[in-house]
Design a protein around this motif. Sequence first.
Motif, PDB file in Angstrom:
ATOM      1  N   GLU A 105      42.193  32.186  44.059  1.00  0.00           N
ATOM      2  CA  GLU A 105      41.432  32.931  43.054  1.00  0.00           C
ATOM      3  C   GLU A 105      41.134  34.346  43.536  1.00  0.00           C
ATOM      4  OE1 GLU A 105      39.273  33.652  39.475  1.00  0.00           O
ATOM      5  OE2 GLU A 105      40.782  32.168  40.060  1.00  0.00           O
ATOM      6  N   ALA A 106      40.694  34.473  44.794  1.00  0.00           N
ATOM      7  CA  ALA A 106      40.389  35.797  45.352  1.00  0.00           C
ATOM      8  C   ALA A 106      41.623  36.692  45.347  1.00  0.00           C
ATOM      9  CB  ALA A 106      39.845  35.657  46.765  1.00  0.00           C
ATOM     10  N   ARG A 107      42.753  36.107  45.644  1.00  0.00           N
ATOM     11  CA  ARG A 107      43.982  36.889  45.745  1.00  0.00           C
ATOM     12  C   ARG A 107      44.438  37.427  44.392  1.00  0.00           C
ATOM     13  NH1 ARG A 107      49.711  35.016  48.557  1.00  0.00           N
ATOM     14  NH2 ARG A 107      50.833  36.929  48.059  1.00  0.00           N
ATOM     15  N   THR A 108      44.069  36.768  43.309  1.00  0.00           N
ATOM     16  CA  THR A 108      44.432  37.278  41.979  1.00  0.00           C
ATOM     17  C   THR A 108      43.502  38.391  41.522  1.00  0.00           C
ATOM     18  OG1 THR A 108      43.069  35.671  40.770  1.00  0.00           O
ATOM     19  CG2 THR A 108      45.318  35.012  41.329  1.00  0.00           C
ATOM     20  N   ILE A 109      42.307  38.467  42.121  1.00  0.00           N
ATOM     21  CA  ILE A 109      41.305  39.423  41.656  1.00  0.00           C
ATOM     22  C   ILE A 109      41.293  40.707  42.476  1.00  0.00           C
ATOM     23  CG2 ILE A 109      38.822  39.783  41.283  1.00  0.00           C
ATOM     24  CD1 ILE A 109      38.607  36.788  40.745  1.00  0.00           C
ATOM     25  N   LEU A 110      41.405  40.608  43.791  1.00  0.00           N
ATOM     26  CA  LEU A 110      41.295  41.797  44.638  1.00  0.00           C
ATOM     27  C   LEU A 110      42.300  42.895  44.279  1.00  0.00           C
ATOM     28  CD1 LEU A 110      39.629  42.967  46.941  1.00  0.00           C
ATOM     29  CD2 LEU A 110      41.350  42.111  48.537  1.00  0.00           C
ATOM     30  N   PRO A 111      43.546  42.578  43.885  1.00  0.00           N
ATOM     31  CA  PRO A 111      44.480  43.647  43.516  1.00  0.00           C
ATOM     32  C   PRO A 111      43.997  44.507  42.352  1.00  0.00           C
ATOM     33  CG  PRO A 111      45.681  41.620  43.952  1.00  0.00           C
ATOM     34  CD  PRO A 111      44.224  41.259  43.946  1.00  0.00           C
ATOM     35  N   GLN A 112      42.973  44.077  41.651  1.00  0.00           N
ATOM     36  CA  GLN A 112      42.440  44.889  40.561  1.00  0.00           C
ATOM     37  C   GLN A 112      41.821  46.185  41.070  1.00  0.00           C
ATOM     38  OE1 GLN A 112      39.782  42.443  38.216  1.00  0.00           O
ATOM     39  NE2 GLN A 112      41.319  40.841  37.925  1.00  0.00           N
ATOM     40  N   CYS A 113      41.578  46.269  42.386  1.00  0.00           N
ATOM     41  CA  CYS A 113      41.050  47.503  42.966  1.00  0.00           C
ATOM     42  C   CYS A 113      42.094  48.619  43.004  1.00  0.00           C
ATOM     43  CB  CYS A 113      40.530  47.249  44.384  1.00  0.00           C
ATOM     44  SG  CYS A 113      38.919  46.413  44.441  1.00  0.00           S
ATOM     45  N   TYR A 114      43.369  48.270  42.910  1.00  0.00           N
ATOM     46  CA  TYR A 114      44.422  49.275  42.891  1.00  0.00           C
ATOM     47  C   TYR A 114      44.179  50.252  41.739  1.00  0.00           C
ATOM     48  CZ  TYR A 114      49.086  51.313  42.729  1.00  0.00           C
ATOM     49  OH  TYR A 114      50.125  52.181  42.746  1.00  0.00           O
ATOM     50  N   TYR A 116      43.057  52.147  44.348  1.00  0.00           N
ATOM     51  CA  TYR A 116      42.305  52.406  45.579  1.00  0.00           C
ATOM     52  C   TYR A 116      42.876  51.547  46.708  1.00  0.00           C
ATOM     53  CZ  TYR A 116      39.155  54.775  42.396  1.00  0.00           C
ATOM     54  OH  TYR A 116      38.647  55.624  41.455  1.00  0.00           O
ATOM     55  N   ASN A 117      42.844  52.075  47.922  1.00  0.00           N
ATOM     56  CA  ASN A 117      43.549  51.410  49.019  1.00  0.00           C
ATOM     57  C   ASN A 117      42.688  50.420  49.784  1.00  0.00           C
ATOM     58  OD1 ASN A 117      41.885  53.008  50.573  1.00  0.00           O
ATOM     59  ND2 ASN A 117      43.517  54.253  51.460  1.00  0.00           N
ATOM     60  N   GLY A 118      41.502  50.100  49.273  1.00  0.00           N
ATOM     61  CA  GLY A 118      40.648  49.128  49.944  1.00  0.00           C
ATOM     62  C   GLY A 118      39.735  48.426  48.966  1.00  0.00           C
ATOM     63  N   GLY A 119      39.220  47.289  49.410  1.00  0.00           N
ATOM     64  CA  GLY A 119      38.286  46.550  48.569  1.00  0.00           C
ATOM     65  C   GLY A 119      37.927  45.233  49.209  1.00  0.00           C
ATOM     66  N   ARG A 120      36.873  44.654  48.694  1.00  0.00           N
ATOM     67  CA  ARG A 120      36.452  43.332  49.168  1.00  0.00           C
ATOM     68  C   ARG A 120      35.949  42.523  47.995  1.00  0.00           C
ATOM     69  NH1 ARG A 120      31.444  45.382  52.905  1.00  0.00           N
ATOM     70  NH2 ARG A 120      32.850  47.151  53.186  1.00  0.00           N
ATOM     71  N   ILE A 121      36.078  41.200  48.108  1.00  0.00           N
ATOM     72  CA  ILE A 121      35.599  40.312  47.067  1.00  0.00           C
ATOM     73  C   ILE A 121      34.829  39.168  47.699  1.00  0.00           C
ATOM     74  CG2 ILE A 121      37.861  39.145  47.015  1.00  0.00           C
ATOM     75  CD1 ILE A 121      37.251  38.334  44.132  1.00  0.00           C
ATOM     76  N   TYR A 122      33.645  38.934  47.163  1.00  0.00           N
ATOM     77  CA  TYR A 122      32.816  37.813  47.595  1.00  0.00           C
ATOM     78  C   TYR A 122      32.853  36.756  46.509  1.00  0.00           C
ATOM     79  CZ  TYR A 122      30.720  41.219  50.850  1.00  0.00           C
ATOM     80  OH  TYR A 122      30.500  42.166  51.815  1.00  0.00           O
ATOM     81  N   LEU A 123      33.338  35.564  46.858  1.00  0.00           N
ATOM     82  CA  LEU A 123      33.228  34.406  45.991  1.00  0.00           C
ATOM     83  C   LEU A 123      32.197  33.473  46.604  1.00  0.00           C
ATOM     84  CD1 LEU A 123      36.153  35.622  45.436  1.00  0.00           C
ATOM     85  CD2 LEU A 123      36.699  33.375  44.519  1.00  0.00           C
ATOM     86  N   ASP A 124      31.758  32.487  45.853  1.00  0.00           N
ATOM     87  CA  ASP A 124      30.762  31.565  46.388  1.00  0.00           C
ATOM     88  C   ASP A 124      31.327  30.643  47.450  1.00  0.00           C
ATOM     89  OD1 ASP A 124      28.218  32.157  45.460  1.00  0.00           O
ATOM     90  OD2 ASP A 124      28.556  31.180  43.529  1.00  0.00           O
ATOM     91  N   GLY A 125      32.661  30.640  47.614  1.00  0.00           N
ATOM     92  CA  GLY A 125      33.257  29.773  48.623  1.00  0.00           C
ATOM     93  C   GLY A 125      34.101  30.491  49.659  1.00  0.00           C
ATOM     94  N   CYS A 126      34.397  31.780  49.440  1.00  0.00           N
ATOM     95  CA  CYS A 126      35.259  32.491  50.369  1.00  0.00           C
ATOM     96  C   CYS A 126      35.108  33.997  50.207  1.00  0.00           C
ATOM     97  CB  CYS A 126      36.725  32.086  50.182  1.00  0.00           C
ATOM     98  SG  CYS A 126      37.379  32.389  48.512  1.00  0.00           S
ATOM     99  N   PHE A 127      35.707  34.725  51.161  1.00  0.00           N
ATOM    100  CA  PHE A 127      35.617  36.183  51.201  1.00  0.00           C
ATOM    101  C   PHE A 127      36.993  36.743  51.504  1.00  0.00           C
ATOM    102  CE2 PHE A 127      35.343  39.927  54.004  1.00  0.00           C
ATOM    103  CZ  PHE A 127      34.619  40.804  53.199  1.00  0.00           C
ATOM    104  N   MET A 128      37.255  37.942  50.972  1.00  0.00           N
ATOM    105  CA  MET A 128      38.545  38.573  51.219  1.00  0.00           C
ATOM    106  C   MET A 128      38.353  40.087  51.236  1.00  0.00           C
ATOM    107  SD  MET A 128      42.010  38.047  49.010  1.00  0.00           S
ATOM    108  CE  MET A 128      43.479  39.015  49.279  1.00  0.00           C
ATOM    109  N   ARG A 129      39.045  40.761  52.161  1.00  0.00           N
ATOM    110  CA  ARG A 129      38.934  42.207  52.257  1.00  0.00           C
ATOM    111  C   ARG A 129      40.258  42.809  52.695  1.00  0.00           C
ATOM    112  NH1 ARG A 129      34.729  45.782  56.108  1.00  0.00           N
ATOM    113  NH2 ARG A 129      35.307  47.815  55.232  1.00  0.00           N
ATOM    114  N   ALA A 130      40.555  44.005  52.182  1.00  0.00           N
ATOM    115  CA  ALA A 130      41.742  44.750  52.593  1.00  0.00           C
ATOM    116  C   ALA A 130      41.378  46.233  52.697  1.00  0.00           C
ATOM    117  CB  ALA A 130      42.882  44.560  51.595  1.00  0.00           C
ATOM    118  N   GLU A 131      41.887  46.899  53.737  1.00  0.00           N
ATOM    119  CA  GLU A 131      41.610  48.318  53.964  1.00  0.00           C
ATOM    120  C   GLU A 131      42.832  48.965  54.623  1.00  0.00           C
ATOM    121  OE1 GLU A 131      38.921  49.667  52.871  1.00  0.00           O
ATOM    122  OE2 GLU A 131      37.386  48.095  52.796  1.00  0.00           O
TER     123      GLU A 131
END
Length: 306
Positions: A105-114, A116-131
Motif C-alpha cells: 500500500e505504501a509503495r503505491t502512494i509514495l510515488p505521488q510525491c513525484y 519532488y525527489n523525496g518524501g515519506r509516508i506513515y501508515l498505521d502499520g509501516c513507514f516508508m521514505r525516499a530521498e
Amino acid sequence: MTKANQSIPYQRIFFCFFGYVLLRERVVVGDPRSQTVQVMCGRQLEHNATIFVPNFVATMENISEQMRASGFGVAVSGSGPDINYGLAQCYGDLSLLDCVLCYAEARTILPQCYPYNGGRIYLDGCFMRAENYSFYEEYLGPGDKAVCGNTTRKKSTFAESTRQAVSQAVTSASNNQGYARVQLTVPGTNESAYVLANCWKTLNASSCRACLENATASILGCLPWSEGRALYTGCFMRYSDIDFLNDELGNGSSRGSNEAQKLARTLNNSSLNFKYSTLEKATGSFDDTNKLGQGGFGSVYKVVLY
C-alpha cells in the motif's frame, strides 16, 4: 476467450492465495493497518526524470525483497544528483503477511510525491521514505509532529495511565532494538491504554531514545483525546483506548514466522494460475466484505478454495 476460461496470472493472485494458505496453516495473521496517516513530500524537484524514475523503481524493488524476508529494508540506486536512498519498515507487531500488505500500500502512494525527489509516508502499520541523500541516521526534523484523534475526550484516569504507558514504552524500546508495546489497565475501569513505539532500525540506541522522548512530548499533548500518533523522522508512536495491536507469536514477535517464510518461498517458486471463475467463486464475486486492502498488484481479497 470467455471470462470463465481466463486464467489469472500468479502475480495477481499472490496475496489473496498467500493469505488463504496462511489461514489454512494456522499462522497468526492480524491487521496490516494499511490506513494512511500522513504523506509528507519534499520540496526539491527531481533533477532528471529519465534517470530519477528508474533509480526510484530500482530502490523500491530492492527494498521489496528485503521486506518479504524481514519486514525492513534499505537500498540505494544511482549516483550524483539523481541518486535515490530508500527505507521501509513495518512496526514490530505485524506478521510477515501483514507487513507485505502494508508495504504494498505504501509503495503505491509514495510515488505521488513525484516530481519532488523525496518524501515519506506513515501508515498505521509501516513507514516508508525516499530521498536523494543518506538520511538513515536522522532522528529529528522540521516536519516532526503529533496527529491527534479528536473524537472522544477521556477522563483524567485514562490520561494518567497513558502517560505511564508511554513512559514504559520509551524505556522498553530503547532496550529492545527500538520496539515496544504496552497495555496498561486504567484503574477503576475495564479500559486500558495501548501504546506502540518503534524506531527505524538504522538508528543507534541513543538516537532512538532521543527520538522517542521528543515524540513523547508531542503525543501527550493529544490528551485528553482518546487517540494520538507521533510522526517523527526516526520513529513512530501511537496511543489509543482501542486495542489496535496484533497478537504476538511465542517468540515475542509476530513477524519472521518460519511457516510464513516457507510458504512465501513455496509460492515464489510455483507457477500458479487460476481460472477467473474459480477466483470469482472463492471471493464471493469479489465482494467488498472479502476485500483485505489495496496493494501494489491491485485489490487484495480473502479467498476460500474448495
